[in-house]
Design an enzyme around this catalytic site. Structure first.
Site, mmCIF file in Angstrom:
data_model
loop_
_atom_site.group_PDB
_atom_site.id
_atom_site.type_symbol
_atom_site.label_atom_id
_atom_site.label_comp_id
_atom_site.label_asym_id
_atom_site.label_seq_id
_atom_site.Cartn_x
_atom_site.Cartn_y
_atom_site.Cartn_z
ATOM 1 N N THR A 1 0.871 -1.193 0.000
ATOM 2 C CA THR A 1 0.000 0.000 0.000
ATOM 3 C C THR A 1 0.900 1.233 0.000
ATOM 4 O OG1 THR A 1 -1.855 -1.046 1.119
ATOM 5 C CG2 THR A 1 -1.569 1.306 1.539
ATOM 6 N N ASP B 1 -9.220 0.491 5.100
ATOM 7 C CA ASP B 1 -9.097 1.780 5.787
ATOM 8 C C ASP B 1 -8.549 2.888 4.909
ATOM 9 O OD1 ASP B 1 -6.648 0.322 5.704
ATOM 10 O OD2 ASP B 1 -5.777 1.763 7.100
ATOM 11 N N THR C 1 -0.962 2.079 7.097
ATOM 12 C CA THR C 1 -0.946 0.823 6.334
ATOM 13 C C THR C 1 -0.995 -0.352 7.306
ATOM 14 O OG1 THR C 1 0.430 -0.606 4.931
ATOM 15 C CG2 THR C 1 1.584 1.100 6.172
ATOM 16 N N GLY C 2 -1.711 -1.382 6.922
ATOM 17 C CA GLY C 2 -1.865 -2.545 7.805
ATOM 18 C C GLY C 2 -3.234 -3.156 7.582
#
Ligand code: ASP
Length: 345
Positions: A206, A237, A257-258
């Site tokens: 991302t 998200d 990011t995650g």
């Protein structure tokens, strides 16, 4: 006389200390690491990249991609353009780069399609724009900006968003443009019968950018293909203002990011801003609190780039690593891809 001399020495020491950090040196103050004097930072996703795990050629490709994005955004800032322009331009470069999971190079969903999410936010006036689940827009971040500037809305999704792009002259493309063999192989691997319930998987890659301009206005943008083998219609998200992206001149610009589901539940990006606004916590402490404590407590890992209007950059992550890079006011570029290059807090 002697006392006055001592005071002068102490003041000089303080100034020297500050100018040392202004050159961009890493410091570990309590509650998180910070780099000073940054005007633009980008990330290429949270994940794990131990040394020796990729070829020299792949390492170069990542570093060149991050540096190209930084140079592109920095040029605009140098011309006196707003941080909003810089983050859009930097993210576009990463969307066009097949090494990252955004635009070209995006991961596949369960039906072997690409569904792209992006958002952008302006810290000066809290204007923002976002798109989710777009199929045919070459640069989703530019479409997010167009939603912000040319529609009465903040967020558009799916066919309507792609049609809006077409009507507004945003380059339209077919799905095969986004294809890369690497992401295809990752989908097949996720679908193998012995794969854990054919769960969606972190694809990594991302992208996001945060910037501060001459007027000390901040902006943030994030773009992604989401998770490999995600359900059709799943939205993470990255396009959610306050979860994956947030910018506010009173506090910071942040791109996360995650695992998107948990960043949404934790309202991660806004939580960092709120901590700064309500407790006066410095950016590195607020970002480390959310990314390294609150998000893991909700059951997921990830990272963020978080830039205060002062130029203080925090890059916390609870994953082993975070691909990222930054450029300082004087044009010095640093790229950090291996796990040991970016402090965790
Ligand atoms: N946050 C992104 C999503 O959940 C994925 C990532 O950052 O790796 O869509």
């Amino acid at each position: 006389m002697a006392t006055r001399h001592l005071v002068a020495v102490l003041v000089a020491g303080t100034v020297l200390g500050l100018s040392g950090s202004a050159a961009g040196a890493e410091q570990p103050p309590p509650g998180g690491s910070v780099v000073r004097d940054v005007v633009l930072a980008v990330h290429g996703g949270a994940g794990s990249l131990p040394r020796g795990s990729i070829s020299a050629e792949q390492e170069r490709a990542y570093r060149d991609g991050l540096a190209a994005a930084l140079r592109t955004g920095y040029r605009l800032l140098e011309q006196g353009r707003p941080s909003l322009d810089a983050v859009e331009a930097a993210v576009r470069v990463l969307e066009d780069d097949p090494n990252f999971n955004a635009g070209r190079g995006a991961v596949f969903n369960t039906d072997a399609e690409h569904e792209l999410d992006a958002s952008i936010m302006n810290g000066k006036d809290l204007r923002s724009g976002a798109v989710a689940g777009v199929h045919n827009t070459k640069n989703p971040v530019s479409l997010a900006r167009m939603v912000m500037e040319r529609s009465p809305h903040v967020m558009m999704a799916g066919v309507g968003a792609d049609t809006f792009a077409l009507r507004n002259g945003v380059p339209y493309t077919t799905q095969d443009y986004f294809f890369t063999q690497r992401r295809w192989d990752a989908l097949l691997e996720a679908k193998e019968p012995d794969a854990a319930g054919a769960e969606p998987r972190e694809g990594g890659g991302t992208v996001g950018a945060v910037a501060v301009d001459r007027a000390r206005d901040v902006a943030a943008a994030t773009s992604t293909g989401g998770l490999t083998n995600k359900l059709v219609g799943r939205v993470g998200d990255s396009p959610i203002v306050g979860a994956g992206t947030y910018a506010n001149n009173r506090t910071l610009a942040i791109s996360c990011t995650g695992t998107g589901e948990v960043f949404i539940r934790g309202v991660a990006a806004y939580d960092v801003s709120a901590l700064m606004e309500y407790t006066r916590a410095p950016v590195q402490r607020a970002a480390a609190k959310v990314i390294n404590e609150k998000i893991p407590a909700l059951g997921a890992t990830g990272g963020a780039i978080a830039l205060a209007p002062s130029g203080a950059l925090a890059t916390p992550h609870s994953t082993a690593g975070l691909l990222n890079g930054y450029i300082t006011r004087d044009g010095r570029i640093v790229t950090r891809i291996y796990n040991d290059e970016t402090p965790a807090g």
